[in-house]
Design an enzyme around this catalytic site. Structure first.
Site, PDB file in Angstrom:
ATOM      1  N   ARG A 137       4.411   0.769  10.901  1.00 25.04           N
ATOM      2  CA  ARG A 137       4.435   1.388   9.644  1.00 25.04           C
ATOM      3  C   ARG A 137       4.054   2.748   9.733  1.00 25.04           C
ATOM      4  NH1 ARG A 137       3.461  -1.716   5.172  1.00 25.04           N
ATOM      5  NH2 ARG A 137       1.370  -0.337   4.490  1.00 25.04           N
ATOM      6  N   CYS A 194      -4.245  -3.363  -5.079  1.00 24.87           N
ATOM      7  CA  CYS A 194      -3.101  -3.964  -5.863  1.00 24.87           C
ATOM      8  C   CYS A 194      -3.383  -5.489  -5.985  1.00 24.87           C
ATOM      9  CB  CYS A 194      -1.728  -3.789  -5.382  1.00 24.87           C
ATOM     10  SG  CYS A 194      -1.562  -4.311  -3.606  1.00 24.87           S
TER      11      CYS A 194
END
Length: 451
Positions: A130, A223
């Site tokens: 990532r 989130c």
């Protein structure tokens, strides 16, 4: 949407009469959004869209990954509720900022928009795969002042004690707020997973708080809707770190106060913010802003050595290119890593214990008796002040991003040019006769199709 049964039971209990509207929102379509890059010349088609009311630079609507706006870094696609995080952090010019859990780079690039190339932006991602995506997005957005690291929080806290004006922890979480956008997130969700995430967030915050300077701030976001990861985690911080307190967050457009009753009842928790999809245009988020009391700061150890000083020949090659093509030699702290040239941030502590993924802005490559500019430098360059620019049309841009050479109607002076399309920088091309040689990175090439 077929939501997990335990999820339904939990939020029926927590939300009571608001639960039906909350669950109904999962069957509605997701709201797209994007941010414009303030360092780029404005593209009127982008700024004509409805603005996201709480997010500077933010607009509602879709963006194609195969568009000029996206390739040139004029725009960054980002879900609207996620923009609330960067807007809450809103660093000032010249500040030192850390984005601790940064991939894929949406919040990092938002922070960079506020810093405007000043100060220091340390952007970190623990996952090796990532961090490559993070670096690509930082490069595409033309960020000049970023140091990209690939470390765990416990590796960074001893290096940067009491160092940052702002630390952003967009914590790994159970992802409940992304169920609508990414239904696959439900596959690994469970009540136990929520608790595991909360424990991991405590571990991350334990290290992150050490890096906030006295008087500085930590912005925490998830989130997820889970109280265990949101209000309860902030209550844990307030109980265990008395030199930190919550700062009120401005709320608008359906953003509401956090809910103290979902934790220990501490009314201070109302200062944090919740974003619910049945109350606003976007997915789910929780955001809190912690501030550290004033006090004495510890000093970091040593000074970073991020590469090798340039040889005399390398300095001449770079100076000639910078003066002739860029029209400036403003980049000062220059180092080489093997044959690669970087402009690195100044006044960094000793980083020998860190995994530096990218030490600064990649300027180019030294080859035998010549210098070849990097794609990153092109996207960090302002066409309005660059000495050698060459305007290309849409058809030529399509050939450029596909990796093809193309011809010009008339031949300008031989050499390197910053190519621009619709006033946006798209890369460096080398003009030889009537031909523009293509240096668009092979791994980024793509075909543009008509709609």
């Amino acid at each position: 949407m077929d939501l997990p049964k335990d999820f339904i039971t939990k939020y029926q209990r927590l939300l009571g009469p608001d639960a039906p509207a909350f669950f109904a929102s999962f069957d509605e379509s997701s709201e797209g959004g994007y941010r414009v890059n303030p360092s780029r010349p404005e593209m009127p088609a982008l700024t004509a869209a409805p603005a996201v009311p709480y997010a500077k630079f933010g607009y509602y609507g879709p963006v194609s990954g195969r568009s000029l706006a996206h390739q040139s870094g004029a725009v960054y696609s980002q879900e609207p509720s996620a923009m609330f995080v960067g807007a809450t952090a809103a660093p000032q010019r010249g500040e030192r900022v850390l984005d601790l859990c940064a991939a894929p780079g949406g919040k990092t690039t938002h922070l960079a928009s506020y810093l405007e190339g000043t100060g220091l932006l340390v952007t970190n991602e623990i996952n090796r795969k990532r961090v490559s995506v993070l670096a690509e997005n930082v490069e595409r957005f033309g960020v000049k002042n970023a140091l990209i690291l690939n470390d765990a929080p416990e590796q960074l806290s001893p290096v940067f004690p009491d160092f940052f004006d702002k630390v952003l922890v967009d914590a790994p979480c159970s992802g409940e707020g992304m169920f609508r956008k990414d239904p696959g997130a439900m596959d690994y969700w469970s009540l136990d997973y929520v608790q595991e995430c909360a424990e991991r967030q405590h571990q991350i915050l334990t290290e992150a708080l050490k890096m906030v300077k006295p008087g500085g701030q930590l912005i925490y976001s998830t989130c997820t809707f889970a109280p265990e990861e949101d209000e309860q985690t902030m209550a844990w911080v307030l109980d265990n770190y008395p030199d930190f307190h919550l700062v009120p967050i401005e709320k608008t457009a359906g953003v509401i106060d956090a809910i103290p009753e979902w934790a220990d009842g501490n009314p201070e928790l109302k200062k944090a913010a919740r974003l619910f999809p049945h109350l606003m245009k976007g997915e789910g988020h929780f955001v809190a802003k912690l501030e550290r009391d004033a006090g004495e700061s510890r000093q970091p150890r040593g000074k970073a050595k991020l590469g090798t000083p340039l040889t005399a020949d390398q300095r001449h090659l770079w100076a000639d290119f910078a003066q002739d093509v860029l029209g400036t030699t403003d980049f000062t702290d220059l180092v080489t890593v093997k044959d690669q040239l970087f402009a690195v941030p100044a006044n960094l502590p000793d980083l020998k214990r860190c995994h530096v993924f990218r030490p600064g802005l990649h300027l180019g490559t030294f080859k035998k008796n010549r210098f070849e500019p990097a794609y990153a430098l092109a996207l960090a360059s302002d066409p309005r002040t660059t000495a050698h620019t060459l305007t290309i049309d849409d058809q030529q841009w399509r050939k450029w991003v596909h990796g093809d050479t193309f011809s010009l109607a008339s031949a300008p002076t031989k050499g390197w040019y910053l190519l621009t399309c619709q006033e946006q920088p798209v890369g460096f091309g080398k003009v030889v006769g009537n031909t523009v040689k293509n240096f668009f990175p092979k791994g980024l090439r793509f075909m543009v199709y008509d709609d």
